[in-house]
Write an enzyme that holds these catalytic residues in place. Structure first.
Site, PDB file in Angstrom:
ATOM      1  N   ASP A  33       0.833  -1.195   0.000  1.00  0.00           N
ATOM      2  CA  ASP A  33       0.000   0.000   0.000  1.00  0.00           C
ATOM      3  C   ASP A  33       0.866   1.244   0.000  1.00  0.00           C
ATOM      4  O   ASP A  33       1.498   1.567   1.009  1.00  0.00           O
ATOM      5  CB  ASP A  33      -0.909  -0.015   1.224  1.00  0.00           C
ATOM      6  CG  ASP A  33      -1.976   1.077   1.176  1.00  0.00           C
ATOM      7  OD1 ASP A  33      -2.009   1.818   0.177  1.00  0.00           O
ATOM      8  OD2 ASP A  33      -2.757   1.182   2.128  1.00  0.00           O
ATOM      9  N   ASP A  82      -2.293   5.269  -5.798  1.00  0.00           N
ATOM     10  CA  ASP A  82      -2.437   4.507  -4.559  1.00  0.00           C
ATOM     11  C   ASP A  82      -2.559   3.028  -4.895  1.00  0.00           C
ATOM     12  O   ASP A  82      -3.580   2.584  -5.422  1.00  0.00           O
ATOM     13  CB  ASP A  82      -3.661   4.983  -3.771  1.00  0.00           C
ATOM     14  CG  ASP A  82      -3.771   4.304  -2.407  1.00  0.00           C
ATOM     15  OD1 ASP A  82      -2.880   3.523  -2.057  1.00  0.00           O
ATOM     16  OD2 ASP A  82      -4.759   4.559  -1.709  1.00  0.00           O
TER      17      ASP A  82
END
Length: 635
Positions: free
Chosen positions: A103, A299
């Site tokens: 992430d 992201d």
């Protein structure tokens, strides 16, 4: 299902001359819901501190040699089936293994702790600090939030869909796998004491934070000067999951296109997206539509892409104009008004014949070509149907999730404040990275009970715990049962193709994989497979068998989406059966008997023939034959 992560960081740094609070938000979602913007007070002190950190890191990087090692790691799972990609990380001495979501929007790495009062059941056992001889708690200090007893630093992460993670901070040896050139390093991570929402129910163990921040695993390794200030991600395509990740610098290919990334604008990785073209036509949008509050954010923990409303409408309408030959159908989830089309066929490589190409144009004039798999996802209920993976965002920030960079090598060159893109086959890239990797890290050092000593890094484990396949012995064959759930009851599984995929994922020959049994009920199948030795071998070595079992147990097999979801039900490794003397020498005995009987038959035949020849040879020449003796005289 889509999972959107926008990082919510809550940390208080108290210093003698500086006192400020900053907050960021992680949003994780399963469907196209409005994105929540990060909450951050951008103060002069904050920008100045980041600027000083950049200067310090540039000075550190200038002293690194060109041969600085990288951590080369494989990615697992599938973006749309799981909502994320994971990598394997080992923590502690001896190492404890975890599957962590990669992430770029998070700045802390955390795993469930053995003392967790409210943690779900995940892929691997919880981290047990007491079993690691190198674990140290991060003691309470003015630069962190502390627990109620004021003894240990804590962390707290909350997400948009009301899930959360909280716990204490610890420090231990972190290992990156035997394919990594980078030896294990000490790093700070979160040990979860409580998790709620999707974090509680997800299969992955936790999060690997790759964002910008002192607790980020990238920042920690860079601060130690063990890797260059860069990392790369490569997500697999629509039909095949997995991929590759490299922590550290790589030499960018000549074809890689770059966009400037401003580290002072926000804590997220952003690019300067100027305009978009659909089928070669520029979308008619106001200048700066992709340059909202945080710009265009990348992201890796987000599944889909979210455009500012005007940009989304223009993109949607442009796609609709180009696919007039396809039929509009309802989406797979009746709760959401997805834009879906049928009639494009199942072959992903042929989607460009039905859907237009899209170009992203950066401020510097560079262009990134997006194929249909970069803005579409498969309809889970209709064969040959696809849906738009781009949704409207109520806020001005443009968010690009993993779908946009499938089969794209993305290099986060933090040292030069830029992000590079290169279209490639990410599933095959991992195999090339693996082949070109350096030798595995050095062997483990002997353990010590004194955790205050500076302990050299332990190597990543080359095998699982001793109770999996103990000892060194020969495996006769391996059987395993898989439960497979398909999305379409009319779709029949192609077991021949599935067997070939299994052999590729387990890195064995096709002839070694055999289908033993199949039972089915509706969309659910229970399939038994067998892995046998090669034709030139009589057994499977324990190391090869162990590798196979670990890949099965950890669900590391990556199948195209059309095969649905699979789960390992049971496996069994049968040792090579010890043959008795007769079984071991049976062939020799049989051949001996055949040869003996053949020689005996030949011998008997020769004796009989010899006797017949002897009688004929010594018969008197003038002696009458019996017939002559009985023949009457002629008168």
């Amino acid at each position: 299902m889509a999972r959107t992560w926008l990082h919510l960081t809550s940390s208080i740094i108290v210093c003698a001359l500086i006192c400020f609070n900053f907050f960021t938000v992680d949003a994780k979602d399963h469907h196209p819901r409005p994105m929540l913007l990060p909450l951050q007070l951008t103060s002069r002190n904050h920008s100045q501190q980041r600027h000083l950190d950049n200067i310090r890191r540039h000075l550190q990087q200038s002293g690194l040699s060109s041969s600085t090692p990288n951590a080369r790691m494989r990615l697992y799972d599938d973006l749309l089936s799981n909502g994320y990609y994971t990598t394997r990380l080992w923590i502690g001495t001896p190492p404890q293994e975890f599957a962590l979501i990669v992430d770029t929007g998070s700045t802390v790495t955390y795993v469930p702790c053995s003392s967790c009062a409210h943690c779900g059941k995940h892929q691997d056992p919880r981290f047990q600090p007491d079993l690691s001889s190198t674990y140290q708690p991060v003691k309470c200090n003015p630069s962190c939030n502390c627990d109620d007893e004021q003894k240990q630093c804590t962390y707290d992460r909350r997400y948009a869909e009301m899930s959360s993670s909280s716990g204490v901070l610890g420090e231990d040896i972190v290992s990156f796998g035997n394919e990594s050139e980078l030896v294990p390093q000490r790093a700070v991570f979160g040990c979860e004491n409580r998790e709620t929402g999707d974090l509680y129910s997800q299969r992955a163990d936790g999060i690997m934070g790759l964002g910008r921040g002192q607790l980020s695993i990238v920042d920690q390794l860079v601060d130690k000067s063990v890797i260059g200030d860069s990392f790369s991600l490569c997500y697999g395509g629509m039909d095949v999951g997995g991929g590759a990740m490299v922590l550290g610098k790589i030499t960018p290919p000549p074809e890689m296109v770059f966009s400037h990334s401003d580290p002072f604008r926000s804590p997220y990785y952003n690019i300067e997206l100027k305009e978009m073209h659909v089928a070669g036509k520029r979308l008619k949008l106001p200048t700066g539509v992709f340059d909202g509050r945080h710009g265009t954010v990348l992201d890796s923990g987000t599944t889909y892409a979210y455009f500012q409303k005007d940009a989304f409408v223009a993109f949607r309408d442009a796609i609709l104009r180009e696919v007039h030959s396809l039929k509009r159908v309802r989406g797979p989830d009746p709760n959401y008004d997805d834009i879906c089309f049928s009639g494009a066929g199942r072959d992903v490589s042929q989607l460009s014949k039905s859907f237009p190409e899209v170009e992203m144009v950066f401020n510097n004039g560079n262009k990134l070509l997006l194929s249909p798999e970069n803005y579409l996802f498969r309809h889970t209920k209709l064969i040959g149907a696809y849906c738009l993976g781009i949704f409207a965002n109520a806020e001005s920030t443009t968010l690009l999730g993993g779908i946009v960079v499938r089969n794209t090598l993305v290099t986060y060159d933090r040292d030069n404040d830029r992000i590079g893109f290169l279209k490639t086959n990410c599933s095959e890239l991992w195999r090339r990275v693996k082949i070109s990797g350096a030798p595995a890290p050095a062997p483990s050092v002997s353990q010590s009970n004194d955790t205050n000593l500076e302990i050299p890094p332990a190597s990543a484990p080359s095998e699982s715990p001793a109770n999996v396949l103990p000892g060194s012995f020969h495996i006769g064959f391996i059987t395993f049962d898989m439960s497979i759930s398909t999305n379409d009851s009319k779709l029949k599984l192609n077991f021949k193709e599935l067997g070939q995929l299994i052999s590729k994922e387990l890195e064995v020959d096709n002839s070694q994989v055999r289908l033993l049994n199949v039972t089915s009920k509706g969309n659910d199948y229970l399939v038994r497979w067998g892995i046998f030795p090669t034709s030139s071998a009589s057994y499977i070595s324990s190391s090869t068998a162990l590798s196979i079992i670990l890949r099965l147990r950890d669900h590391r097999l990556q199948f195209p989406e059309r095969f649905g979801n699979y789960k390992l039900v049971e496996w069994n490794a049968e040792p090579q059966r010890k043959s008795s003397w007769w079984r071991h020498h049976l062939l020799a005995v049989v051949l001996g008997c055949i040869i003996t009987l053949s020689l005996s038959a030949i011998g008997i035949w020769l004796v009989i023939r010899h006797r017949q020849q002897s009688v004929t040879a010594y018969e008197p020449v003038a002696s009458p034959t019996p017939e002559q003796e009985l023949q009457p005289l002629q008168t």
